[in-house]
Design a protein around this motif. Structure first.
Motif, PDB file in Angstrom:
ATOM      1  N   LEU A  17       0.806  -1.224   0.000  1.00 26.58           N
ATOM      2  CA  LEU A  17       0.000   0.000   0.000  1.00 26.58           C
ATOM      3  C   LEU A  17       0.837   1.271   0.000  1.00 26.58           C
ATOM      4  CD1 LEU A  17      -2.911  -0.599   2.506  1.00 26.58           C
ATOM      5  CD2 LEU A  17      -3.134   0.067   0.126  1.00 26.58           C
ATOM      6  N   VAL A  18       1.996   1.239   0.603  1.00 25.39           N
ATOM      7  CA  VAL A  18       2.683   2.481   0.921  1.00 25.39           C
ATOM      8  C   VAL A  18       3.096   3.271  -0.310  1.00 25.39           C
ATOM      9  CG1 VAL A  18       4.654   3.478   2.115  1.00 25.39           C
ATOM     10  CG2 VAL A  18       3.486   1.497   3.076  1.00 25.39           C
ATOM     11  N   ALA A  19       3.863   2.663  -1.205  1.00 23.56           N
ATOM     12  CA  ALA A  19       4.409   3.413  -2.328  1.00 23.56           C
ATOM     13  C   ALA A  19       3.364   4.008  -3.252  1.00 23.56           C
ATOM     14  CB  ALA A  19       5.367   2.525  -3.108  1.00 23.56           C
ATOM     15  N   PRO A  20       2.336   3.255  -3.677  1.00 27.17           N
ATOM     16  CA  PRO A  20       1.412   3.818  -4.648  1.00 27.17           C
ATOM     17  C   PRO A  20       0.458   4.852  -4.093  1.00 27.17           C
ATOM     18  CG  PRO A  20       0.741   1.594  -4.048  1.00 27.17           C
ATOM     19  CD  PRO A  20       2.068   1.834  -3.411  1.00 27.17           C
ATOM     20  N   LEU A  21       0.443   5.060  -2.794  1.00 25.91           N
ATOM     21  CA  LEU A  21      -0.558   5.964  -2.245  1.00 25.91           C
ATOM     22  C   LEU A  21       0.009   7.334  -1.910  1.00 25.91           C
ATOM     23  CD1 LEU A  21      -2.616   3.447  -0.151  1.00 25.91           C
ATOM     24  CD2 LEU A  21      -3.351   4.709  -2.161  1.00 25.91           C
ATOM     25  N   GLY A  22       1.122   7.679  -2.522  1.00 23.81           N
ATOM     26  CA  GLY A  22       1.516   9.076  -2.524  1.00 23.81           C
ATOM     27  C   GLY A  22       2.431   9.558  -1.431  1.00 23.81           C
ATOM     28  N   ILE A  23       3.072   8.668  -0.681  1.00 24.45           N
ATOM     29  CA  ILE A  23       4.038   9.135   0.297  1.00 24.45           C
ATOM     30  C   ILE A  23       5.273   9.617  -0.458  1.00 24.45           C
ATOM     31  CG2 ILE A  23       5.525   8.430   2.217  1.00 24.45           C
ATOM     32  CD1 ILE A  23       3.371   6.512   3.061  1.00 24.45           C
ATOM     33  N   ALA A  24       5.764  10.792  -0.115  1.00 19.09           N
ATOM     34  CA  ALA A  24       6.867  11.390  -0.855  1.00 19.09           C
ATOM     35  C   ALA A  24       8.082  10.476  -0.863  1.00 19.09           C
ATOM     36  CB  ALA A  24       7.236  12.734  -0.222  1.00 19.09           C
ATOM     37  N   ALA A  25       8.827  10.523  -1.973  1.00 24.38           N
ATOM     38  CA  ALA A  25       9.956   9.613  -2.147  1.00 24.38           C
ATOM     39  C   ALA A  25      10.966   9.747  -1.012  1.00 24.38           C
ATOM     40  CB  ALA A  25      10.621   9.879  -3.489  1.00 24.38           C
ATOM     41  N   GLN A  26      11.252  10.984  -0.590  1.00 28.88           N
ATOM     42  CA  GLN A  26      12.252  11.178   0.454  1.00 28.88           C
ATOM     43  C   GLN A  26      11.757  10.712   1.812  1.00 28.88           C
ATOM     44  OE1 GLN A  26      10.598  13.580  -1.075  1.00 28.88           O
ATOM     45  NE2 GLN A  26       9.974  15.234   0.306  1.00 28.88           N
ATOM     46  N   ASP A  27      10.487  10.401   1.902  1.00 35.54           N
ATOM     47  CA  ASP A  27       9.902  10.018   3.185  1.00 35.54           C
ATOM     48  C   ASP A  27       9.439   8.570   3.177  1.00 35.54           C
ATOM     49  OD1 ASP A  27       9.191  10.733   5.815  1.00 35.54           O
ATOM     50  OD2 ASP A  27       7.098  10.928   5.232  1.00 35.54           O
ATOM     51  N   GLU A  28       9.829   7.803   2.164  1.00 30.88           N
ATOM     52  CA  GLU A  28       9.360   6.430   2.071  1.00 30.88           C
ATOM     53  C   GLU A  28       9.886   5.613   3.244  1.00 30.88           C
ATOM     54  OE1 GLU A  28      10.119   4.582  -1.635  1.00 30.88           O
ATOM     55  OE2 GLU A  28       8.651   5.783  -2.738  1.00 30.88           O
ATOM     56  N   VAL A  29       8.965   4.955   3.883  1.00 36.03           N
ATOM     57  CA  VAL A  29       9.272   4.110   5.030  1.00 36.03           C
ATOM     58  C   VAL A  29       8.465   2.834   4.850  1.00 36.03           C
ATOM     59  CG1 VAL A  29       8.978   3.853   7.519  1.00 36.03           C
ATOM     60  CG2 VAL A  29       9.731   6.031   6.585  1.00 36.03           C
ATOM     61  N   THR A  30       9.065   1.702   5.128  1.00 34.09           N
ATOM     62  CA  THR A  30       8.322   0.461   5.003  1.00 34.09           C
ATOM     63  C   THR A  30       7.662   0.101   6.327  1.00 34.09           C
ATOM     64  OG1 THR A  30      10.135  -1.014   5.634  1.00 34.09           O
ATOM     65  CG2 THR A  30      10.008  -0.344   3.311  1.00 34.09           C
ATOM     66  N   ALA A  31       6.566  -0.623   6.234  1.00 29.83           N
ATOM     67  CA  ALA A  31       5.876  -1.066   7.442  1.00 29.83           C
ATOM     68  C   ALA A  31       6.779  -1.956   8.280  1.00 29.83           C
ATOM     69  CB  ALA A  31       4.590  -1.801   7.065  1.00 29.83           C
ATOM     70  N   ASP A  32       7.591  -2.763   7.628  1.00 34.40           N
ATOM     71  CA  ASP A  32       8.489  -3.649   8.356  1.00 34.40           C
ATOM     72  C   ASP A  32       9.518  -2.852   9.165  1.00 34.40           C
ATOM     73  OD1 ASP A  32       9.369  -6.468   8.825  1.00 34.40           O
ATOM     74  OD2 ASP A  32      11.228  -5.700   7.975  1.00 34.40           O
ATOM     75  N   GLN A  33       9.992  -1.722   8.590  1.00 37.93           N
ATOM     76  CA  GLN A  33      10.923  -0.867   9.324  1.00 37.93           C
ATOM     77  C   GLN A  33      10.300  -0.355  10.613  1.00 37.93           C
ATOM     78  OE1 GLN A  33      11.862   1.888   5.969  1.00 37.93           O
ATOM     79  NE2 GLN A  33      13.946   1.793   6.758  1.00 37.93           N
ATOM     80  N   VAL A  34       9.056   0.097  10.520  1.00 28.72           N
ATOM     81  CA  VAL A  34       8.391   0.670  11.687  1.00 28.72           C
ATOM     82  C   VAL A  34       8.138  -0.394  12.751  1.00 28.72           C
ATOM     83  CG1 VAL A  34       6.256   1.721  12.504  1.00 28.72           C
ATOM     84  CG2 VAL A  34       7.370   2.604  10.453  1.00 28.72           C
ATOM     85  N   VAL A  35       7.646  -1.560  12.343  1.00 31.00           N
ATOM     86  CA  VAL A  35       7.383  -2.627  13.312  1.00 31.00           C
ATOM     87  C   VAL A  35       8.689  -3.072  13.966  1.00 31.00           C
ATOM     88  CG1 VAL A  35       6.530  -4.980  13.612  1.00 31.00           C
ATOM     89  CG2 VAL A  35       5.274  -3.383  12.150  1.00 31.00           C
TER      90      VAL A  35
END
Length: 333
Positions: A17-35
């Protein structure tokens, strides 16, 4: 229990979901990183939620109002009783966190609709969230990770985080200025995000909701913060429901042009039109172990027809993050 990788086959669409829904490239974070960052800060309790680990289950019902039905065609507002499985919790991944901790409290609801569908609402007792983008939340977890030498977060790292992440300050200020609720039953809970209500003529209204306790809002005194035991919230809710039902009014604010739509760190003006959308009644509460709420993944993007998400980056990010946590829980990790 054998550890299995359930993520790929249980939630393939959520994890992308993350990439195609408009989060800015410089702010891309994966769900796995956060968990993973949450696990690094709080540790891991196998088989349990990574965040909001400490909680209590409850059961009840919701009855929607005719006025809400004019804004949303959701079966939630049919006026008929809708069964609810609820969970009340403390923010963070520490299952032994003291109930006096000045952290957020959560209320998660699963509404079981007549057609077999479900509607989720996942809320906090703060009117705003502490991050405008997932990167802020990730950086907060990294900044608050305990130093191995002291067992506590490094004050300098927290200071630097606050200085470089102004979107984190409003929620932190609210938590600092307001003592925690005296009971789960005496707290308001906010949907945090902006959502869309869609009616039978396909008219869309931007909305924010909150649940306000009919028992009134009551907070712990400074003296109670010092004297109360580490675990009282679960017992207090169970005992309160034994005395009789606990009720909240669902209040919905109707947005106007210019109101923040995709930023959960900003509150709406207080003069927005407000309707009473229904009443939540909690009739019983119980420890979460083996109770109905324990295995529910309260994904806030699980919505019935008539309610839809906005493009709020945090709202959209929560779904894949919850999916990863849920998959780990199911795998006994």
């Amino acid at each position: 229990m054998k550890k299995v990788n359930l993520q790929k086959w249980l939630f393939p669409s959520l994890l992308t979901l993350v990439a195609p829904l408009g989060i800015a490239a410089q702010d891309e974070v994966t769900a796995d990183q956060v968990v993973t960052a949450i696990e690094g800060t709080f540790g891991v309790t196998p088989g349990e939620r990574r965040n909001h680990t400490k909680g209590v289950c409850a059961l009840g019902e919701f009855v929607g109002s005719p006025e809400a039905a004019s804004y949303s065609r959701s079966a939630l507002f049919s006026g008929k009783p809708i069964p609810v499985v609820a969970r009340f919790s403390l923010a963070g991944g520490n299952p032994k966190a003291p109930d006096t901790t000045k952290s957020a409290r959560g209320m998660a609801l699963e509404f079981k609709l007549p057609d077999g569908g479900v509607q989720h609402m996942t809320m906090l007792n703060t009117p705003v969230f502490g991050a405008m983008q997932p990167k802020t939340f990730l950086d907060m977890m990294i900044a608050t990770k305990p130093d191995p030498a002291t067992g506590k977060p490094d004050p300098e790292k927290i200071k630097e985080f606050k200085a470089t992440h102004p979107d984190s300050l409003a929620q932190a200020d609210f938590l600092a200025r307001n003592n925690p609720p005296a009971s789960f039953a005496t707290s308001a809970y906010f949907g945090i995000h902006t959502f869309k209500f869609i009616n039978r003529t396909n008219k869309t209204s931007l909305v924010r909701w909150r649940f306000v306790p009919q028992d009134g809002e009551k907070r712990l005194t400074d003296e109670q913060l010092k004297s109360l035991p580490a675990n009282f919230l679960e017992y207090a809710l169970i005992e309160r429901t034994r005395l009789g039902p606990v009720r909240w009014n669902m209040l919905v604010s109707i947005g106007e042009p210019g109101d923040p739509e995709n930023n959960p760190t900003l509150a709406w003006p207080e003069n927005r039109k407000q309707i009473k959308a229904g009443t939540l009644t909690i009739s019983s509460a119980m420890p979460q172990k083996d109770a109905a709420c324990e295995k529910i993944n309260y994904d806030p993007l699980v919505m019935a027809d008539g309610i839809a998400p906005t493009n709020d980056p945090i709202l959209l990010f929560r779904s894949p993050a919850y999916a990863i946590s849920f998959a780990k829980r199911l795998g006994g990790m």
